[in-house]
Design an enzyme around this catalytic site. Sequence first.
Site, PDB file in Angstrom:
ATOM      1  N   SER A 125      24.938 -32.702 -30.212  1.00  0.00           N
ATOM      2  CA  SER A 125      24.662 -32.126 -31.539  1.00  0.00           C
ATOM      3  C   SER A 125      25.701 -32.600 -32.545  1.00  0.00           C
ATOM      4  CB  SER A 125      24.733 -30.602 -31.428  1.00  0.00           C
ATOM      5  OG  SER A 125      24.748 -30.014 -32.705  1.00  0.00           O
ATOM      6  N   TYR A 149      29.573 -22.896 -28.640  1.00  0.00           N
ATOM      7  CA  TYR A 149      28.401 -23.772 -28.477  1.00  0.00           C
ATOM      8  C   TYR A 149      28.806 -25.233 -28.715  1.00  0.00           C
ATOM      9  CZ  TYR A 149      24.192 -26.345 -29.756  1.00  0.00           C
ATOM     10  OH  TYR A 149      23.222 -27.311 -29.846  1.00  0.00           O
ATOM     11  N   LYS A 153      29.139 -28.607 -26.042  1.00  0.00           N
ATOM     12  CA  LYS A 153      28.537 -29.942 -26.198  1.00  0.00           C
ATOM     13  C   LYS A 153      29.618 -31.021 -26.098  1.00  0.00           C
ATOM     14  CE  LYS A 153      24.251 -28.807 -26.777  1.00  0.00           C
ATOM     15  NZ  LYS A 153      23.276 -29.115 -25.741  1.00  0.00           N
TER      16      LYS A 153
HETATM   17  P1  NAD Z   1      15.097 -24.535 -27.109  1.00  0.00           P
HETATM   18  O1  NAD Z   1      15.832 -23.291 -26.844  1.00  0.00           O
HETATM   19  O2  NAD Z   1      13.797 -24.471 -27.795  1.00  0.00           O
HETATM   20  O3  NAD Z   1      14.892 -25.338 -25.742  1.00  0.00           O
HETATM   21  C1  NAD Z   1      15.816 -25.268 -24.674  1.00  0.00           C
HETATM   22  C2  NAD Z   1      15.034 -24.988 -23.418  1.00  0.00           C
HETATM   23  O4  NAD Z   1      15.939 -24.915 -22.308  1.00  0.00           O
HETATM   24  C3  NAD Z   1      14.273 -23.670 -23.469  1.00  0.00           C
HETATM   25  O5  NAD Z   1      12.926 -23.896 -23.095  1.00  0.00           O
HETATM   26  C4  NAD Z   1      15.000 -22.780 -22.454  1.00  0.00           C
HETATM   27  O6  NAD Z   1      14.102 -21.876 -21.832  1.00  0.00           O
HETATM   28  C5  NAD Z   1      15.567 -23.791 -21.504  1.00  0.00           C
HETATM   29  N1  NAD Z   1      16.800 -23.388 -20.800  1.00  0.00           N
HETATM   30  C6  NAD Z   1      17.915 -22.837 -21.333  1.00  0.00           C
HETATM   31  N2  NAD Z   1      18.849 -22.642 -20.374  1.00  0.00           N
HETATM   32  C7  NAD Z   1      18.291 -23.096 -19.216  1.00  0.00           C
HETATM   33  C8  NAD Z   1      18.771 -23.199 -17.892  1.00  0.00           C
HETATM   34  N3  NAD Z   1      19.987 -22.780 -17.549  1.00  0.00           N
HETATM   35  N4  NAD Z   1      17.955 -23.730 -16.964  1.00  0.00           N
HETATM   36  C9  NAD Z   1      16.707 -24.163 -17.283  1.00  0.00           C
HETATM   37  N5  NAD Z   1      16.207 -24.081 -18.515  1.00  0.00           N
HETATM   38  C10 NAD Z   1      16.994 -23.564 -19.479  1.00  0.00           C
HETATM   39  O7  NAD Z   1      16.107 -25.503 -27.892  1.00  0.00           O
HETATM   40  P2  NAD Z   1      15.838 -26.905 -28.575  1.00  0.00           P
HETATM   41  O8  NAD Z   1      15.974 -26.717 -30.030  1.00  0.00           O
HETATM   42  O9  NAD Z   1      14.641 -27.541 -28.040  1.00  0.00           O
HETATM   43  O10 NAD Z   1      17.127 -27.679 -28.087  1.00  0.00           O
HETATM   44  C11 NAD Z   1      17.138 -28.546 -26.969  1.00  0.00           C
HETATM   45  C12 NAD Z   1      18.533 -29.078 -26.758  1.00  0.00           C
HETATM   46  O11 NAD Z   1      18.963 -29.752 -27.940  1.00  0.00           O
HETATM   47  C13 NAD Z   1      19.572 -27.999 -26.476  1.00  0.00           C
HETATM   48  O12 NAD Z   1      20.476 -28.482 -25.511  1.00  0.00           O
HETATM   49  C14 NAD Z   1      20.261 -27.828 -27.803  1.00  0.00           C
HETATM   50  O13 NAD Z   1      21.583 -27.377 -27.666  1.00  0.00           O
HETATM   51  C15 NAD Z   1      20.208 -29.238 -28.358  1.00  0.00           C
HETATM   52  N6  NAD Z   1      20.281 -29.282 -29.819  1.00  0.00           N
HETATM   53  C16 NAD Z   1      19.377 -28.544 -30.546  1.00  0.00           C
HETATM   54  C17 NAD Z   1      19.460 -28.550 -31.930  1.00  0.00           C
HETATM   55  C18 NAD Z   1      18.514 -27.717 -32.753  1.00  0.00           C
HETATM   56  O14 NAD Z   1      18.825 -27.396 -33.866  1.00  0.00           O
HETATM   57  N7  NAD Z   1      17.332 -27.347 -32.267  1.00  0.00           N
HETATM   58  C19 NAD Z   1      20.423 -29.327 -32.579  1.00  0.00           C
HETATM   59  C20 NAD Z   1      21.294 -30.089 -31.809  1.00  0.00           C
HETATM   60  C21 NAD Z   1      21.214 -30.064 -30.424  1.00  0.00           C
HETATM   61  C1  UD1 Z   2      23.171 -24.738 -37.503  1.00  0.00           C
HETATM   62  C2  UD1 Z   2      24.236 -24.821 -36.441  1.00  0.00           C
HETATM   63  C3  UD1 Z   2      24.155 -26.160 -35.724  1.00  0.00           C
HETATM   64  C4  UD1 Z   2      22.751 -26.423 -35.221  1.00  0.00           C
HETATM   65  C5  UD1 Z   2      21.763 -26.301 -36.373  1.00  0.00           C
HETATM   66  C6  UD1 Z   2      20.356 -26.431 -35.869  1.00  0.00           C
HETATM   67  C7  UD1 Z   2      26.085 -23.503 -37.362  1.00  0.00           C
HETATM   68  C8  UD1 Z   2      27.496 -23.520 -37.859  1.00  0.00           C
HETATM   69  N1  UD1 Z   2      25.560 -24.680 -37.039  1.00  0.00           N
HETATM   70  O1  UD1 Z   2      23.468 -25.702 -38.473  1.00  0.00           O
HETATM   71  O2  UD1 Z   2      25.044 -26.165 -34.629  1.00  0.00           O
HETATM   72  O3  UD1 Z   2      22.685 -27.706 -34.658  1.00  0.00           O
HETATM   73  O4  UD1 Z   2      21.908 -25.008 -36.978  1.00  0.00           O
HETATM   74  O5  UD1 Z   2      19.430 -26.671 -36.841  1.00  0.00           O
HETATM   75  O6  UD1 Z   2      25.458 -22.461 -37.256  1.00  0.00           O
HETATM   76  N2  UD1 Z   2      20.701 -21.367 -45.093  1.00  0.00           N
HETATM   77  C9  UD1 Z   2      20.438 -20.447 -46.095  1.00  0.00           C
HETATM   78  N3  UD1 Z   2      19.740 -19.317 -45.784  1.00  0.00           N
HETATM   79  C10 UD1 Z   2      19.299 -19.050 -44.510  1.00  0.00           C
HETATM   80  C11 UD1 Z   2      19.570 -20.000 -43.492  1.00  0.00           C
HETATM   81  C12 UD1 Z   2      20.288 -21.135 -43.813  1.00  0.00           C
HETATM   82  O7  UD1 Z   2      20.823 -20.648 -47.243  1.00  0.00           O
HETATM   83  O8  UD1 Z   2      18.691 -18.000 -44.283  1.00  0.00           O
HETATM   84  C13 UD1 Z   2      21.447 -22.604 -45.429  1.00  0.00           C
HETATM   85  C14 UD1 Z   2      22.775 -22.747 -44.717  1.00  0.00           C
HETATM   86  O9  UD1 Z   2      23.791 -22.136 -45.435  1.00  0.00           O
HETATM   87  C15 UD1 Z   2      22.894 -24.279 -44.657  1.00  0.00           C
HETATM   88  C16 UD1 Z   2      21.452 -24.760 -44.525  1.00  0.00           C
HETATM   89  O10 UD1 Z   2      20.641 -23.697 -44.998  1.00  0.00           O
HETATM   90  O11 UD1 Z   2      23.423 -24.785 -45.855  1.00  0.00           O
HETATM   91  C17 UD1 Z   2      21.042 -25.087 -43.109  1.00  0.00           C
HETATM   92  O12 UD1 Z   2      21.346 -23.983 -42.275  1.00  0.00           O
HETATM   93  P1  UD1 Z   2      20.857 -23.918 -40.748  1.00  0.00           P
HETATM   94  O13 UD1 Z   2      19.414 -24.257 -40.661  1.00  0.00           O
HETATM   95  O14 UD1 Z   2      21.300 -22.611 -40.193  1.00  0.00           O
HETATM   96  O15 UD1 Z   2      21.620 -25.113 -40.044  1.00  0.00           O
HETATM   97  P2  UD1 Z   2      23.195 -25.450 -39.983  1.00  0.00           P
HETATM   98  O16 UD1 Z   2      23.997 -24.305 -40.457  1.00  0.00           O
HETATM   99  O17 UD1 Z   2      23.406 -26.766 -40.626  1.00  0.00           O
END
Ligand code: NAD
Ligand code: UD1
Length: 340
Positions: A125, A149, A153
């Site tokens: 991430s 978190y 990572k």
């Molecule tokens: P998500 O929660 O939708 O998907 C994660 C999946 O992993 C879920 O289906 C959950 O049930 C499963 N899971 C969690 N712990 C588990 C375990 N111990 N064993 C087996 N299954 C397990 O999240 P996502 O948004 O699809 O994210 C996927 C990956 O990408 C994660 O590792 C997350 O940290 C990373 N990531 C997500 C974002 C984001 O904003 N969505 C950003 C950066 C990185």
């Molecule tokens: C957050 C996580 C990041 C994760 C990402 C997933 C933190 C510090 N970081 O990032 O680890 O990968 O989500 O998408 O939490 N905002 C509003 N109102 C709201 C929600 C958000 O104004 O109700 C604004 C926030 O202030 C920010 C932007 O929208 O400027 C994006 O926010 P968000 O979607 O939560 O993502 P991040 O904070 O960038």
Amino acid sequence: MQKILITGGTGFIGSHTVVELVSAGYECIILDSLVNSHAAVVGRIATLSGKTPLLIEGDVRDAACLDALFAAHTFSAVIHFAGLKAVGESVREPLRYYDNNVNGTTTLLAAMAKAGVKTIVFSSSATVYGEPDFSPIPESAPFRPASPYGKSKAMVESILTDLVASDSAWRVALLRYFNPVGAHSSGMMGEDPAGIPNNLMPFVCQVASGRLKTLRIFGNDYPTADGTGERDYIHVMDLAEGHLAALRYLARTDASPLMIANLGTSRGHSVLDVVNTFSRINGMPIPHQFVARRPGDVPAYWADATYAERTLGWKATRSLEDMCRDSWNWQKQNPTGDIG
Ligand code: NAD
Ligand code: UD1
């Protein structure tokens, strides 16, 4: 046909990636504990890709389950999405996060090593960069993760780097996602956050649907063009394509054993850009009010994603308009967010 193990494959990014991989001719087997997703997603994947992936309900921390899985199937690679991802929750429950994300990964890697499967794509991430010195952020930027978190990572990235150094048979791709949003264009799959969403796009969708009344915009006094925070939003289908590109890259004979890439669009959009684009594209007003900054938020950051383009031949192609349209299409068709 190459068989790929997808941990966390019923989750948001995993499910879209499975559709992309199956459509590209891979066989996918999903391992998911369903702690943050629904088994019914598999039916949606089947409708969209024409094949029903096998879902094993299990935990990546369960070594016996993994051994049985690796004994029953010959995998050419693993894509490791499984993990917990809520930043605030990780501050309150650090042990749960380190156990799931770090211990979960080392258990998986040990099972992979035992089975001789040494190719892995890992979901990292942009949160590993914390507050960057400047944007666009290159992969060489220093690590400053601010939450358990983010630290989990960064730890897994170190573990995988050490593993590659210890054994040249490993092939590892560390993909640092920026802000994933959007949904499959069919509206059949999308993000399904439990409870009140923390992230911007799911919150905006729930305001549009009437489930939530007003969007609170956290801060309009940032040093950005319109005063609201700027992020690099990336469409989840672009991310899915990025995983396909990473798998293909790792299969190349000239691949570097350790490939680290930002997956983003290389541009920032403000909160107001998102709100205004969403309203314009979908014809839905988004009532909003400005409130104080959210503690821990960074003013602005976006990726330098040129390395992914050079190395993987991958580039995000979908616009903010696409992200807003597809997010709303998903929300509209699944008003309670729940699949199943
Ligand atoms: P998500 O929660 O939708 O998907 C994660 C999946 O992993 C879920 O289906 C959950 O049930 C499963 N899971 C969690 N712990 C588990 C375990 N111990 N064993 C087996 N299954 C397990 O999240 P996502 O948004 O699809 O994210 C996927 C990956 O990408 C994660 O590792 C997350 O940290 C990373 N990531 C997500 C974002 C984001 O904003 N969505 C950003 C950066 C990185
Ligand atoms: C957050 C996580 C990041 C994760 C990402 C997933 C933190 C510090 N970081 O990032 O680890 O990968 O989500 O998408 O939490 N905002 C509003 N109102 C709201 C929600 C958000 O104004 O109700 C604004 C926030 O202030 C920010 C932007 O929208 O400027 C994006 O926010 P968000 O979607 O939560 O993502 P991040 O904070 O960038």
